[in-house]
Design a protein around this motif. Structure first.
Motif, mmCIF file in Angstrom:
data_model
loop_
_atom_site.group_PDB
_atom_site.id
_atom_site.type_symbol
_atom_site.label_atom_id
_atom_site.label_comp_id
_atom_site.label_asym_id
_atom_site.label_seq_id
_atom_site.Cartn_x
_atom_site.Cartn_y
_atom_site.Cartn_z
ATOM 1 N N VAL A 248 0.734 2.068 6.361
ATOM 2 C CA VAL A 248 0.207 3.425 6.253
ATOM 3 C C VAL A 248 -0.518 3.733 7.560
ATOM 4 O O VAL A 248 -1.418 2.997 7.967
ATOM 5 C CB VAL A 248 -0.755 3.579 5.053
ATOM 6 C CG1 VAL A 248 -1.146 5.047 4.887
ATOM 7 C CG2 VAL A 248 -0.112 3.055 3.772
ATOM 8 N N TYR A 277 -5.024 5.189 0.204
ATOM 9 C CA TYR A 277 -4.070 4.082 0.162
ATOM 10 C C TYR A 277 -4.775 2.739 0.338
ATOM 11 O O TYR A 277 -4.385 1.743 -0.259
ATOM 12 C CB TYR A 277 -3.000 4.279 1.233
ATOM 13 C CG TYR A 277 -2.192 5.522 1.003
ATOM 14 C CD1 TYR A 277 -1.063 5.496 0.189
ATOM 15 C CD2 TYR A 277 -2.577 6.734 1.569
ATOM 16 C CE1 TYR A 277 -0.331 6.649 -0.048
ATOM 17 C CE2 TYR A 277 -1.854 7.896 1.330
ATOM 18 C CZ TYR A 277 -0.733 7.846 0.523
ATOM 19 O OH TYR A 277 -0.019 8.988 0.277
ATOM 20 N N ARG A 280 -6.289 2.090 -2.947
ATOM 21 C CA ARG A 280 -5.226 1.665 -3.859
ATOM 22 C C ARG A 280 -4.912 0.187 -3.674
ATOM 23 O O ARG A 280 -4.809 -0.564 -4.642
ATOM 24 C CB ARG A 280 -3.973 2.514 -3.611
ATOM 25 C CG ARG A 280 -2.804 2.181 -4.516
ATOM 26 C CD ARG A 280 -1.560 2.973 -4.140
ATOM 27 N NE ARG A 280 -0.963 2.499 -2.895
ATOM 28 C CZ ARG A 280 0.202 2.954 -2.421
ATOM 29 N NH1 ARG A 280 0.869 3.894 -3.078
ATOM 30 N NH2 ARG A 280 0.686 2.481 -1.289
ATOM 31 N N LYS A 281 -4.743 -0.232 -2.422
ATOM 32 C CA LYS A 281 -4.428 -1.630 -2.151
ATOM 33 C C LYS A 281 -5.568 -2.543 -2.580
ATOM 34 O O LYS A 281 -5.358 -3.571 -3.230
ATOM 35 C CB LYS A 281 -4.122 -1.839 -0.666
ATOM 36 C CG LYS A 281 -3.907 -3.304 -0.292
ATOM 37 C CD LYS A 281 -3.685 -3.462 1.199
ATOM 38 C CE LYS A 281 -3.498 -4.941 1.567
ATOM 39 N NZ LYS A 281 -4.724 -5.724 1.497
ATOM 40 N N LEU A 331 -4.814 9.021 -6.849
ATOM 41 C CA LEU A 331 -3.452 9.314 -6.422
ATOM 42 C C LEU A 331 -2.588 9.637 -7.644
ATOM 43 O O LEU A 331 -2.986 9.404 -8.778
ATOM 44 C CB LEU A 331 -2.870 8.123 -5.666
ATOM 45 C CG LEU A 331 -3.484 7.840 -4.283
ATOM 46 C CD1 LEU A 331 -3.006 6.498 -3.762
ATOM 47 C CD2 LEU A 331 -3.141 8.948 -3.300
ATOM 48 N N GLU A 335 2.948 7.412 -8.412
ATOM 49 C CA GLU A 335 2.788 6.638 -7.189
ATOM 50 C C GLU A 335 2.010 5.347 -7.454
ATOM 51 O O GLU A 335 2.364 4.274 -6.952
ATOM 52 C CB GLU A 335 2.065 7.496 -6.143
ATOM 53 C CG GLU A 335 1.965 6.862 -4.780
ATOM 54 C CD GLU A 335 1.369 7.802 -3.749
ATOM 55 O OE1 GLU A 335 0.905 7.318 -2.708
ATOM 56 O OE2 GLU A 335 1.360 9.036 -3.989
ATOM 57 N N PHE A 339 3.521 1.499 -7.165
ATOM 58 C CA PHE A 339 2.874 0.483 -6.326
ATOM 59 C C PHE A 339 2.500 -0.740 -7.157
ATOM 60 O O PHE A 339 2.694 -1.883 -6.728
ATOM 61 C CB PHE A 339 1.625 1.075 -5.664
ATOM 62 C CG PHE A 339 0.903 0.115 -4.760
ATOM 63 C CD1 PHE A 339 1.375 -0.168 -3.494
ATOM 64 C CD2 PHE A 339 -0.262 -0.515 -5.187
ATOM 65 C CE1 PHE A 339 0.714 -1.053 -2.659
ATOM 66 C CE2 PHE A 339 -0.931 -1.409 -4.367
ATOM 67 C CZ PHE A 339 -0.442 -1.672 -3.091
#
Length: 485
Positions: A248, A277, A280-281, A331, A335, A339
């Motif tokens: 990203v 992101y 999110r990770k 998000l 999505e 993921f």
């Protein structure tokens, strides 16, 4: 067997140097160079890479002996299917050790078609060294080397606006590009470089924060004969990686036009803001790891794959992600679920034996950053605690006792933390232990005894865990808190 090189392998094409890459290690070769190679073959990117060795010891000599060529083996699980792929990477055109040939390094600044500077010098690489001076060569720090190169480029092209670079660091720190830019500007000031150069850096070079993700075990030393048998030429730089990757990059339409990742089928996103992101990770991938480690070790598991393949522990981890972590993120649900499914595929990778003990290091600080925000956000949004994350918290506390059912647990942490838990467990009761752990502000950046129901539920979880073990203890915990509520 002949050694791999361009003459015997057929990779004779010369590419213009468009990318200066700091770092020749396994990760960049299995990640960035793989993607550049795909852009060249599938999107007519026509970009050559010049690799710069960031520290005195490295692989530059071996790269040059093989004319920049090496083989990448990718193995993993995608959509539930095992995948094995092999690719010869040919985008690297030259490799330079600036500690031996600093002039050759600075000469890269004069490359007419140079557009990008990409790096991975480890988290310690983006640092300021006040002893670095413009005239003292070679420069020690990575940012000093970059500043010197930019200064040379600025002078060589008379400050031309179109000769600035897109600078894309891959170091695993938040706001990596912003930090690098800040330090470069410190060197501009330290070295008394002219104000026009500072303006050129700020207005005609772009700095892009990034998030990178790919597991790269690297050179398969224990299985090298099996890998080498699949090749026509001897390769001293074989690198292995999982199939999954994520890159990203913070940037706009200009960067998208310069880097046509939309033309290849890889998971590269150029977005306005990488922070969602990153969150999110950290919450899903890293959070799932940290959630599972004490819980799975207490359950008798040894690896991540073993944990997610087991009917009980696998369901626990999956439900923790989909039902308790994902609902706390902003998000799109599709999505997040996509993921999360990829994360579980990665956990099931039969080609990577990820030992739980190896990711148990510093579990308290990891829990604070990776899991606790999901637990607290879930409570805030739903006015109830997430069942699995709360039970995982109890497992974390029990894990730090250091032994379980007659066996030692792989507790690895700062001695002050391990001593704290050792002393805390002498208090004898679950209530006393939970009270002391939750009120330890320096571990959680807050007093967790104020979180509604958390203290009471952790006491129940610890008591059930101790009395009935992990699987039956979790079922009993669920029943008791449901009755209580």
């Amino acid at each position: 067997m002949e050694r791999l090189n361009r003459k015997n392998s057929g990779f004779q094409e010369k590419l213009p140097i468009k990318i200066l890459q700091f770092g020749e290690g396994n990760f960049l070769r299995a990640f960035v160079d793989f993607l550049i190679d795909k852009l060249n073959t599938e999107a007519d990117f026509n970009a050559g890479v010049a690799v710069v060795q960031p520290i005195d010891a490295g692989l530059v000599d071996m790269l040059n002996e093989q004319d920049g060529l090496y083989n990448l083996f990718m193995r993993g699980v995608k959509n539930g299917k095992e995948i094995q792929e092999k690719r010869t990477i040919s985008c690297i055109q030259k490799a330079i050790n600036p500690y031996r040939n600093y002039d050759d390094y600075l000469e890269l600044a004069t490359e007419e078609q140079l557009e990008f500077l990409i790096s991975n010098t480890t988290e310690a690489g983006i640092a300021f060294d006040e002893l670095d001076r413009l005239e003292k060569l070679p420069h020690n720090s990575f940012p000093a080397k970059v500043t010197a190169l930019l200064w040379k480029r600025y002078q060589h092209f008379n400050g031309a606006e179109d000769k600035g670079l897109s600078i894309i660091p891959c170091e695993l720190i938040n706001y990596n590009a912003d930090n690098l830019k800040k330090i470069i500007l410190q060197y501009v000031e330290l070295w008394n470089l002219d104000s026009g150069f500072k303006t050129w850096i700020e207005q005609h070079n772009s700095f892009h924060n990034t998030l990178v993700d790919r597991i790269v075990p690297g050179y398969p030393r224990a299985e090298i004969d099996a890998y080498q048998s699949q090749l026509q030429f001897e390769d001293k730089l074989i690198v292995t990686a999982e199939v999954f990757l994520l890159w990203v990059i913070e940037g706009g339409e200009d960067l998208k036009a310069k880097l046509p990742f939309d033309k290849i089928d890889e998971n590269v996103l150029i977005v306005d803001d990488i922070q969602p992101y990153r969150t999110r990770k950290v919450r899903i991938l890293n959070g799932a790891h940290t959630t599972m480690v004490p819980f799975a070790l207490l359950s008798g598991k040894e690896t991540v794959k073993e944990t997610v393949d087991d009917a009980f522990t696998g369901k626990f981890v999956k439900n923790a992600i989909f039902e308790e972590i994902n609902p706390t993120l902003d998000l799109a649900e599709e999505e997040l679920d996509s993921f999360a499914a990829e994360v579980l595929d990665r956990f099931r990778n039969p080609f990577i034996k990820h030992q739980l003990a190896s990711i148990a290091l510093n579990s308290v600080s990891k829990f604070k950053v990776r899991v606790l925000p999901s637990l607290l956000e879930f409570q805030e949004r739903r006015s109830e605690l997430p069942v699995r994350l709360t039970f995982a918290f109890a497992c974390l506390i029990r894990f730090y006792k250091g032994e379980w059912q007659g066996r030692q647990l792989p507790v690895q942490d700062d001695v002050q933390i391990t001593e704290f838990f050792k002393e805390t467990w002498t208090l004898g009761t679950a209530e006393a232990v939970v009270e002391k752990v939750l009120s330890r502000r320096e571990y959680w950046d807050q007093d967790l005894t104020t979180v509604p129901e958390l203290k009471d539920q952790l006491i129940i979880a610890l008591e059930e865990l101790e009395d009935k073990g992990v699987e039956e203890g979790f079922r009993s915990f669920q029943e008791k808190i449901n009755v209580k509520s």
